[in-house]
Design a protein around this motif. Structure first.
Motif, mmCIF file in Angstrom:
data_model
loop_
_atom_site.group_PDB
_atom_site.id
_atom_site.type_symbol
_atom_site.label_atom_id
_atom_site.label_comp_id
_atom_site.label_asym_id
_atom_site.label_seq_id
_atom_site.Cartn_x
_atom_site.Cartn_y
_atom_site.Cartn_z
ATOM 1 N N PHE A 160 0.895 -1.329 0.026
ATOM 2 C CA PHE A 160 0.067 0.005 0.098
ATOM 3 C C PHE A 160 0.896 1.267 -0.050
ATOM 4 O O PHE A 160 1.994 1.277 0.683
ATOM 5 N N PRO A 161 0.362 2.334 -0.584
ATOM 6 C CA PRO A 161 1.438 3.373 -0.842
ATOM 7 C C PRO A 161 1.750 4.490 0.328
ATOM 8 O O PRO A 161 2.362 5.455 0.122
ATOM 9 N N ASN A 162 0.831 4.272 1.270
ATOM 10 C CA ASN A 162 1.075 5.103 2.538
ATOM 11 C C ASN A 162 1.368 4.410 3.925
ATOM 12 O O ASN A 162 0.260 3.870 4.404
ATOM 13 N N GLY A 163 2.523 4.454 4.170
ATOM 14 C CA GLY A 163 2.868 3.664 5.599
ATOM 15 C C GLY A 163 2.389 4.386 6.812
ATOM 16 O O GLY A 163 2.305 3.650 7.865
ATOM 17 N N GLU A 164 1.669 5.583 6.637
ATOM 18 C CA GLU A 164 1.057 6.202 7.809
ATOM 19 C C GLU A 164 -0.417 5.773 7.875
ATOM 20 O O GLU A 164 -1.148 6.619 8.958
ATOM 21 N N THR A 165 -0.970 5.180 7.087
ATOM 22 C CA THR A 165 -2.327 4.498 7.118
ATOM 23 C C THR A 165 -2.479 3.153 7.732
ATOM 24 O O THR A 165 -1.667 2.213 7.456
ATOM 25 N N PHE A 166 -3.767 3.321 8.659
ATOM 26 C CA PHE A 166 -4.062 2.074 9.017
ATOM 27 C C PHE A 166 -5.398 1.544 8.888
ATOM 28 O O PHE A 166 -6.147 2.475 8.182
ATOM 29 N N ARG A 167 -5.685 0.318 8.706
ATOM 30 C CA ARG A 167 -6.802 -0.371 8.285
ATOM 31 C C ARG A 167 -7.795 -0.265 9.543
ATOM 32 O O ARG A 167 -8.169 -1.364 10.407
ATOM 33 N N ILE A 168 -8.304 0.903 9.702
ATOM 34 C CA ILE A 168 -9.266 0.856 11.253
ATOM 35 C C ILE A 168 -10.738 1.435 10.764
ATOM 36 O O ILE A 168 -11.405 1.464 11.767
ATOM 37 N N GLY A 169 -10.939 1.629 9.516
ATOM 38 C CA GLY A 169 -12.079 1.670 9.287
ATOM 39 C C GLY A 169 -12.623 3.041 9.337
ATOM 40 O O GLY A 169 -13.784 3.545 8.713
ATOM 41 N N SER A 170 -12.420 3.962 10.235
ATOM 42 C CA SER A 170 -12.835 5.180 10.567
ATOM 43 C C SER A 170 -12.094 6.200 10.344
ATOM 44 O O SER A 170 -10.405 6.345 10.916
ATOM 45 N N PRO A 171 -12.141 7.262 9.508
ATOM 46 C CA PRO A 171 -11.081 8.555 9.577
ATOM 47 C C PRO A 171 -10.886 9.281 10.579
ATOM 48 O O PRO A 171 -10.108 10.576 10.666
ATOM 49 N N GLU A 172 -11.930 9.360 11.577
ATOM 50 C CA GLU A 172 -11.906 10.163 12.736
ATOM 51 C C GLU A 172 -10.818 10.119 13.400
ATOM 52 O O GLU A 172 -10.226 8.966 13.855
ATOM 53 N N PRO A 173 -10.039 11.285 13.887
ATOM 54 C CA PRO A 173 -9.001 11.354 14.832
ATOM 55 C C PRO A 173 -8.895 10.577 16.167
ATOM 56 O O PRO A 173 -10.104 10.720 16.809
ATOM 57 N N ALA A 174 -8.012 9.723 16.503
ATOM 58 C CA ALA A 174 -8.381 8.997 17.705
ATOM 59 C C ALA A 174 -6.969 8.926 18.396
ATOM 60 O O ALA A 174 -6.022 8.930 17.834
ATOM 61 N N ILE A 175 -7.129 8.847 19.977
ATOM 62 C CA ILE A 175 -5.829 9.201 20.883
ATOM 63 C C ILE A 175 -5.852 7.737 21.270
ATOM 64 O O ILE A 175 -6.667 7.216 21.911
ATOM 65 N N TYR A 176 -4.600 7.338 21.553
ATOM 66 C CA TYR A 176 -4.270 6.073 22.101
ATOM 67 C C TYR A 176 -2.817 6.175 22.529
ATOM 68 O O TYR A 176 -1.981 6.832 22.119
ATOM 69 N N ILE A 177 -2.557 5.193 23.071
ATOM 70 C CA ILE A 177 -1.244 4.894 23.790
ATOM 71 C C ILE A 177 -0.631 3.881 22.660
ATOM 72 O O ILE A 177 -0.704 2.719 22.631
ATOM 73 N N ALA A 178 0.547 4.418 22.164
ATOM 74 C CA ALA A 178 1.308 3.670 20.957
ATOM 75 C C ALA A 178 2.383 2.749 21.792
ATOM 76 O O ALA A 178 2.528 1.577 21.521
#
Length: 436
Positions: free
Chosen positions: A102-120
């Motif tokens: 896939f051409p964007n390594g900063e994109t995840f398969r999370i289903g929602s485009p809304e910003p989310a905050i989490y502990i990486a």
């Protein structure tokens, strides 16, 4: 003479001792920040058919955003703690499906485009060193300035990205500052254990020597492919990763060879069994069972040619019998490329990169897709198989004090999702990256 002696005594009293200097140099805390925004667009392309997981043939524009705060603290002798809250949002083309690389390594398969905050990341490192030789460690994200013995043993435990420690490469590893394609961030056929956002719970053991290092990780896996819930049945669901790293020099230029092997156990589906159960519309999720493994290896080489030019090459393989579980649907991959620094044309802190990738899948995997099966990344409903071929080039410019960078990028994707009947795809990108 008396004045000189008195001045000398005063200087000695004012000067820090070695122990004081060492203590000052060993930074107790640090804080770093990064934000990356990638906007990509692709023109429409032709395809005689599409499936549930096909890349859309229409013109698309998509933007992703990640923001990370990197905190580090030195706790006691040899102990460091790191904590990274992160926010991500946006999306990739077609909800990040339709291309294995896939051409964007900063994109995840999370289903929602809304910003989310989490502990990486939230992990502890304990290091035991011995011998007289030391390395100087620079201050950086998740890295405290100080000294480290060249001979050491470290234990890292907590939540982290497994690629933080394994399969590193100075020229092809970070989508925030180098190549953006998924299959250039890591060895493509390394199905490294992670949740949907790319992080995992586990332990990493590392033995370091002046010219080599050996790493072993044991980590958790998720209950489903590309999932976010961790499987608590550790005896049946777990992953092991082993890597040997050798550092060397050729004509005074640094190089590194890394050899990686892995074995993942999870409640996986079987491609061949899925076809046998339903030849018309195989569904690998219906065949999931404990007791299945995916194993593979990767070889990763980086070599400086001179002070401005570096090259790399990678190759990786997995058995391809069980379903892809965490990273992306690649069972074989070969990549090579180079990065040239801007000093070559009198533009300091600029760089240009060029890389080529060839991705493939096993016979079981391609037969499953040809019968109309779907994975979590690809599936066109049919398959006229050919290796997925990708070329990527980018140009990075230091806009402001090595804190703000802009990178235009172009990717050419032939046979997306291994299908001769689709594409080619042209992807144009602009990346804005801030770090300090």
């Amino acid at each position: 003479m008396k004045k000189i002696i008195l001045l000398g005594i005063a200087t000695l009293l004012a000067a820090p001792t070695f122990a004081q200097t060492d203590s000052l140099f060993k930074k107790r805390f640090n804080l770093h920040f990064q934000q990356t925004v990638i906007t990509q667009t692709k023109p429409g392309f032709s395809a005689p058919y599409s499936g549930t997981n096909s890349l859309s043939t229409a013109h698309e524009t998509a933007t992703s955003l990640t923001t990370t705060l990197f905190g580090g603290a030195r706790l006691w002798k040899g102990a460091e703690a790191y904590f990274n809250p992160e926010m991500s949002g946006g999306k990739g083309f077609s909800q990040a499906v339709g291309v294995a690389g896939f051409p964007n390594g900063e994109t995840f398969r999370i289903g929602s485009p809304e910003p989310a905050i989490y502990i990486a990341r939230a992990y502890l490192v304990q290091t035991f060193g011995w011998g007289k030789e030391t390395d100087t460690i620079a201050d950086d994200a998740n890295q405290l300035a100080g000294y480290r013995k060249k001979k050491y043993f470290s234990i890292t435990a907590g939540k982290f990205g497994l690629s933080d420690f394994f399969d590193n490469n100075a020229f092809s590893h970070d989508a925030r500052s180098q190549f953006m394609n998924w299959s250039l961030m890591a060895n493509g056929a390394w199905d490294y254990p992670a949740n949907t956002r790319g992080y995992v719970f586990g332990v990493v053991f590392e033995l370091g020597q002046p010219t080599w290092a050996l790493r072993l990780a044991t980590t958790m896996v998720t209950t489903t492919a590309n999932g976010s819930i961790w499987d608590g049945k550790i005896g049946k669901a777990h992953a092991f990763t082993l890597e040997y790293e050798k550092r060397y020099q050729i004509s005074g230029q640094k190089g590194t060879l890394r050899v990686l092997g892995y074995d993942n156990a999870a409640k996986m589906g079987d491609y061949r069994l899925a076809i046998a159960q339903n030849p018309i519309a195989p569904d690998i999720t219906e065949t999931r069972a404990y007791g299945r493994n995916k194993y593979g290896f990767g070889v990763n080489i980086e070599q400086n040619i001179n002070s401005n030019l570096g090259v790399f090459a990678k190759t990786s393989y997995n058995d391809g019998k069980t379903e892809t579980w965490a990273f992306t649907e690649i069972d074989r991959s070969v990549s090579l490329g180079a990065i040239l620094k801007g000093d070559s044309w009198n533009q300091k802190d600029a760089e240009i990169g060029l890389a080529f990738v060839g991705n493939g899948i096993s016979k079981d995997h391609r037969d499953y897709l040809a019968h109309g099966g779907y994975g979590f990344i690809i599936g066109d409903g049919k398959l006229n198989y050919a290796p997925e071929m990708i070329a990527e080039t980018y140009y990075k410019v230091n806009v402001y004090q090595k804190k703000f960078f802009l990178s235009p990028d172009y990717q050419f994707i032939l046979h997306p999702a291994y299908n001769k009947d689709r594409g080619p795809v042209h992807v144009f990108s602009l990346r804005a990256h801030v770090e300090f």
